[in-house]
Design an enzyme around this catalytic site. Structure first.
Site, PDB file in Angstrom:
ATOM      1  N   GLN A 249       4.000  -2.050  -8.294  1.00 43.10           N
ATOM      2  CA  GLN A 249       3.302  -0.769  -8.195  1.00 43.10           C
ATOM      3  C   GLN A 249       4.241   0.296  -7.638  1.00 43.10           C
ATOM      4  O   GLN A 249       3.869   1.464  -7.559  1.00 43.10           O
ATOM      5  CB  GLN A 249       2.100  -0.913  -7.254  1.00 43.10           C
ATOM      6  CG  GLN A 249       1.087  -1.932  -7.724  1.00 43.10           C
ATOM      7  CD  GLN A 249       0.171  -2.377  -6.590  1.00 43.10           C
ATOM      8  OE1 GLN A 249      -0.898  -1.813  -6.388  1.00 43.10           O
ATOM      9  NE2 GLN A 249       0.591  -3.374  -5.850  1.00 43.10           N
TER      10      GLN A 249
ATOM     11  N   ASP B 221       9.778   3.361  -6.749  1.00 42.32           N
ATOM     12  CA  ASP B 221      11.204   3.310  -6.387  1.00 42.32           C
ATOM     13  C   ASP B 221      11.884   2.337  -7.358  1.00 42.32           C
ATOM     14  O   ASP B 221      11.231   1.593  -8.070  1.00 42.32           O
ATOM     15  CB  ASP B 221      11.384   2.885  -4.913  1.00 42.32           C
ATOM     16  CG  ASP B 221      10.886   1.473  -4.611  1.00 42.32           C
ATOM     17  OD1 ASP B 221      11.101   0.564  -5.445  1.00 42.32           O
ATOM     18  OD2 ASP B 221      10.276   1.253  -3.542  1.00 42.32           O
TER      19      ASP B 221
ATOM     20  N   HIS C 167       3.244   1.734 -12.289  1.00 44.63           N
ATOM     21  CA  HIS C 167       2.917   3.073 -11.776  1.00 44.63           C
ATOM     22  C   HIS C 167       3.985   4.108 -12.086  1.00 44.63           C
ATOM     23  O   HIS C 167       4.032   5.155 -11.441  1.00 44.63           O
ATOM     24  CB  HIS C 167       2.688   3.030 -10.260  1.00 44.63           C
ATOM     25  CG  HIS C 167       1.341   2.477  -9.890  1.00 44.63           C
ATOM     26  ND1 HIS C 167       0.936   2.300  -8.582  1.00 44.63           N
ATOM     27  CD2 HIS C 167       0.317   2.068 -10.652  1.00 44.63           C
ATOM     28  CE1 HIS C 167      -0.284   1.798  -8.566  1.00 44.63           C
ATOM     29  NE2 HIS C 167      -0.679   1.634  -9.808  1.00 44.63           N
TER      30      HIS C 167
ATOM     31  N   CYS D 110      10.599  22.304 -18.278  1.00 48.00           N
ATOM     32  CA  CYS D 110      11.152  21.471 -19.355  1.00 48.00           C
ATOM     33  C   CYS D 110      12.316  22.172 -20.053  1.00 48.00           C
ATOM     34  O   CYS D 110      12.200  23.325 -20.469  1.00 48.00           O
ATOM     35  CB  CYS D 110      10.053  21.162 -20.363  1.00 48.00           C
ATOM     36  SG  CYS D 110      10.618  20.213 -21.771  1.00 48.00           S
TER      37      CYS D 110
ATOM     38  N   CYS E 162      10.925  22.772 -23.882  1.00 48.92           N
ATOM     39  CA  CYS E 162       9.845  23.698 -24.274  1.00 48.92           C
ATOM     40  C   CYS E 162       9.452  24.674 -23.165  1.00 48.92           C
ATOM     41  O   CYS E 162       8.599  25.535 -23.383  1.00 48.92           O
ATOM     42  CB  CYS E 162       8.615  22.913 -24.749  1.00 48.92           C
ATOM     43  SG  CYS E 162       7.656  22.198 -23.415  1.00 48.92           S
TER      44      CYS E 162
ATOM     45  N   THR F 299       1.323  -5.730  -0.714  1.00 47.11           N
ATOM     46  CA  THR F 299       0.334  -4.837  -1.336  1.00 47.11           C
ATOM     47  C   THR F 299      -1.029  -5.035  -0.685  1.00 47.11           C
ATOM     48  O   THR F 299      -1.402  -6.157  -0.353  1.00 47.11           O
ATOM     49  CB  THR F 299       0.232  -5.057  -2.862  1.00 47.11           C
ATOM     50  OG1 THR F 299      -0.787  -4.197  -3.389  1.00 47.11           O
ATOM     51  CG2 THR F 299      -0.077  -6.492  -3.232  1.00 47.11           C
ATOM     52  N   SER F 300      -1.743  -3.916  -0.519  1.00 46.98           N
ATOM     53  CA  SER F 300      -3.110  -4.014  -0.003  1.00 46.98           C
ATOM     54  C   SER F 300      -4.051  -4.506  -1.088  1.00 46.98           C
ATOM     55  O   SER F 300      -5.171  -4.912  -0.806  1.00 46.98           O
ATOM     56  CB  SER F 300      -3.573  -2.649   0.508  1.00 46.98           C
ATOM     57  OG  SER F 300      -3.572  -1.719  -0.565  1.00 46.98           O
TER      58      SER F 300
ATOM     59  N   ASN G 264       2.682 -10.951   3.548  1.00 48.60           N
ATOM     60  CA  ASN G 264       2.191  -9.688   4.107  1.00 48.60           C
ATOM     61  C   ASN G 264       1.923  -9.937   5.586  1.00 48.60           C
ATOM     62  O   ASN G 264       1.290 -10.939   5.927  1.00 48.60           O
ATOM     63  CB  ASN G 264       0.877  -9.289   3.380  1.00 48.60           C
ATOM     64  CG  ASN G 264       0.461  -7.856   3.645  1.00 48.60           C
ATOM     65  OD1 ASN G 264       0.547  -7.372   4.762  1.00 48.60           O
ATOM     66  ND2 ASN G 264      -0.026  -7.188   2.602  1.00 48.60           N
TER      67      ASN G 264
HETATM   68  P1  OAD Z   1      -0.356  -0.118   0.331  1.00 50.81           P
HETATM   69  O1  OAD Z   1       0.288   0.920   1.180  1.00 50.81           O
HETATM   70  O2  OAD Z   1      -1.770   0.057  -0.043  1.00 50.81           O
HETATM   71  O3  OAD Z   1      -0.213  -1.521   1.064  1.00 50.81           O
HETATM   72  C1  OAD Z   1       1.000  -1.905   1.667  1.00 50.81           C
HETATM   73  C2  OAD Z   1       0.858  -3.314   2.194  1.00 50.81           C
HETATM   74  O4  OAD Z   1       2.142  -3.724   2.659  1.00 50.81           O
HETATM   75  C3  OAD Z   1      -0.116  -3.439   3.365  1.00 50.81           C
HETATM   76  O5  OAD Z   1      -1.026  -4.499   3.075  1.00 50.81           O
HETATM   77  C4  OAD Z   1       0.790  -3.815   4.545  1.00 50.81           C
HETATM   78  O6  OAD Z   1       0.176  -4.732   5.455  1.00 50.81           O
HETATM   79  C5  OAD Z   1       1.955  -4.473   3.846  1.00 50.81           C
HETATM   80  N1  OAD Z   1       3.230  -4.444   4.578  1.00 50.81           N
HETATM   81  C6  OAD Z   1       3.644  -3.571   5.538  1.00 50.81           C
HETATM   82  N2  OAD Z   1       4.892  -3.868   5.942  1.00 50.81           N
HETATM   83  C7  OAD Z   1       5.289  -4.941   5.223  1.00 50.81           C
HETATM   84  C8  OAD Z   1       6.483  -5.732   5.169  1.00 50.81           C
HETATM   85  N3  OAD Z   1       7.539  -5.451   5.939  1.00 50.81           N
HETATM   86  N4  OAD Z   1       6.526  -6.782   4.303  1.00 50.81           N
HETATM   87  C9  OAD Z   1       5.471  -7.063   3.516  1.00 50.81           C
HETATM   88  N5  OAD Z   1       4.322  -6.360   3.519  1.00 50.81           N
HETATM   89  C10 OAD Z   1       4.231  -5.319   4.353  1.00 50.81           C
HETATM   90  O7  OAD Z   1       0.608  -0.266  -0.931  1.00 50.81           O
HETATM   91  P2  OAD Z   1       0.258  -0.674  -2.402  1.00 50.81           P
HETATM   92  O8  OAD Z   1      -0.643  -1.844  -2.431  1.00 50.81           O
HETATM   93  O9  OAD Z   1       1.551  -0.759  -3.122  1.00 50.81           O
HETATM   94  O10 OAD Z   1      -0.533   4.533  -5.997  1.00 50.81           O
HETATM   95  O11 OAD Z   1      -0.508   0.592  -2.902  1.00 50.81           O
HETATM   96  C11 OAD Z   1      -0.901   0.625  -4.225  1.00 50.81           C
HETATM   97  C12 OAD Z   1      -0.918   2.027  -4.722  1.00 50.81           C
HETATM   98  O12 OAD Z   1      -1.737   2.839  -3.894  1.00 50.81           O
HETATM   99  C13 OAD Z   1       0.410   2.740  -4.716  1.00 50.81           C
HETATM  100  O13 OAD Z   1       1.215   2.426  -5.822  1.00 50.81           O
HETATM  101  C14 OAD Z   1       0.001   4.173  -4.709  1.00 50.81           C
HETATM  102  C15 OAD Z   1      -1.075   4.098  -3.667  1.00 50.81           C
HETATM  103  O14 OAD Z   1      -2.035   5.062  -3.702  1.00 50.81           O
HETATM  104  C16 OAD Z   1      -0.583   5.817  -6.374  1.00 50.81           C
HETATM  105  O15 OAD Z   1      -0.017   6.699  -5.763  1.00 50.81           O
HETATM  106  C17 OAD Z   1      -1.376   6.051  -7.626  1.00 50.81           C
HETATM  107 ZN    ZN Z   2       8.479  20.123 -22.863  1.00 50.43          ZN
END
Ligand code: OAD
Ligand code: ZN
Length: 250
Positions: free
Chosen positions: A100, A103, A118, A152, A155, A193-194, A218
């Site tokens: 997700q 980077d 994403h 752009c 365009c 990931t959460s 996590n």
């Molecule tokens: P979140 O920020 O929701 O969750 C990050 C998770 O990483 C949490 O559960 C933390 O406990 C865990 N965490 C923190 N430090 C850590 C470490 N050192 N090692 C391992 N885990 C650790 O991130 P995502 O699940 O990626 O989308 O969020 C999903 C999407 O929500 C993102 O891509 C973004 C966001 O809104 C958009 O912007 C559309």
């Molecule tokens: Zn364009």
């Protein structure tokens, strides 16, 4: 941390691995998570304004400034977690990372099968003709105003980040690749990931129901912990190198 021997056996015997990563895997590269930590991005910024098409079209300068402020376009470096994942690849028939994260740290670490559901921070995209340009052609360090927005080169319409915002569809090609990897996996890692958005729940549910071993890394529990056979509580930058050692020593 002690890795249970039953898990070490699964890690050694698996053939097809599906890795699902989120912001936590890049935390030790200095990038912020969105949720879960005190300094998480959605604690400080409103996602409705900063990460939706409606927010962008009503105030594009604000959204570009937000992208700059969360270091979307700065050059973080892969951490030991990314590097361990890249090295694990050679021990399996397939090793697909579905991330997700926008980077490019998995690719920079050397992983070759990375599916970015994403979007990506290394490109920006025209809102009208769809033309994509390297983000590195632009300066994202200054303050954006309505008068200096990136336009752009084909365009003249507004560029936007080439990422998926709330309310937008996930890219079809990426989802197809993720589904194929999901169908064949016998080991799934859920890392940093959460699990609150974008199919994470469905991925973990499917893998668990199909009999794959699900391993979550996590420091905290998440909405996907329920599906995990093993929850390794700690930072991925510390735990993934330990898992790589199991493969190296086998
Ligand atoms: P979140 O920020 O929701 O969750 C990050 C998770 O990483 C949490 O559960 C933390 O406990 C865990 N965490 C923190 N430090 C850590 C470490 N050192 N090692 C391992 N885990 C650790 O991130 P995502 O699940 O990626 O989308 O969020 C999903 C999407 O929500 C993102 O891509 C973004 C966001 O809104 C958009 O912007 C559309
Ligand atoms: Zn364009």
């Amino acid at each position: 941390m002690n890795i249970p021997s039953s898990l070490a056996d699964k890690i050694k015997s698996a053939r097809n691995v599906f890795v699902f990563t989120g912001a936590g895997v890049s935390k030790e590269s200095g990038l912020s998570t969105f949720r879960g930590d005190d300094d998480s991005i959605w604690n400080k910024y409103d996602p409705e304004i900063n990460a939706t098409p409606e927010g962008f079209y009503s105030n594009p300068a604000l959204v570009w400034n937000f992208c700059r402020d969360i270091n979307l376009f700065t050059h973080a470096k892969p951490n030991p977690g990314h590097l361990a994942l890249a090295q694990m690849e050679s021990y399996y028939d397939t090793f697909t990372i579905v991330t997700q994260n926008v980077d490019c740290l998995h690719e920079q670490a050397g992983s070759t099968d990375v599916v970015k559901i994403h979007g990506t921070c290394d490109l920006i995209r025209c809102t009208k003709c769809g033309h994509r340009a390297p983000a590195s052609n632009f300066d994202f360090t200054h303050e954006f105003t309505p008068d200096n927005l990136p336009k752009c080169e084909k365009c003249g319409a507004l560029y936007r980040p080439d990422i998926v915002w709330f309310g937008e569809y996930l890219p079809e090609e990426a989802i197809n690749r993720a589904s194929a990897a999901l169908q064949r996996c016998d080991l799934m890692y859920v890392i940093g990931t959460s699990g609150e958005v974008s199919g994470g729940y469905g991925f973990a549910q499917h893998a668990a129901a199909a009999g794959a071993t699900v391993v979550e890394i996590n420091p905290k529990r998440s909405s996907l912990t329920y599906f995990a056979d093993y929850h390794l509580a700690g930072p991925s930058g510390e735990i993934l190198p330990l898992l790589l050692d199991i493969l190296k020593n086998s």
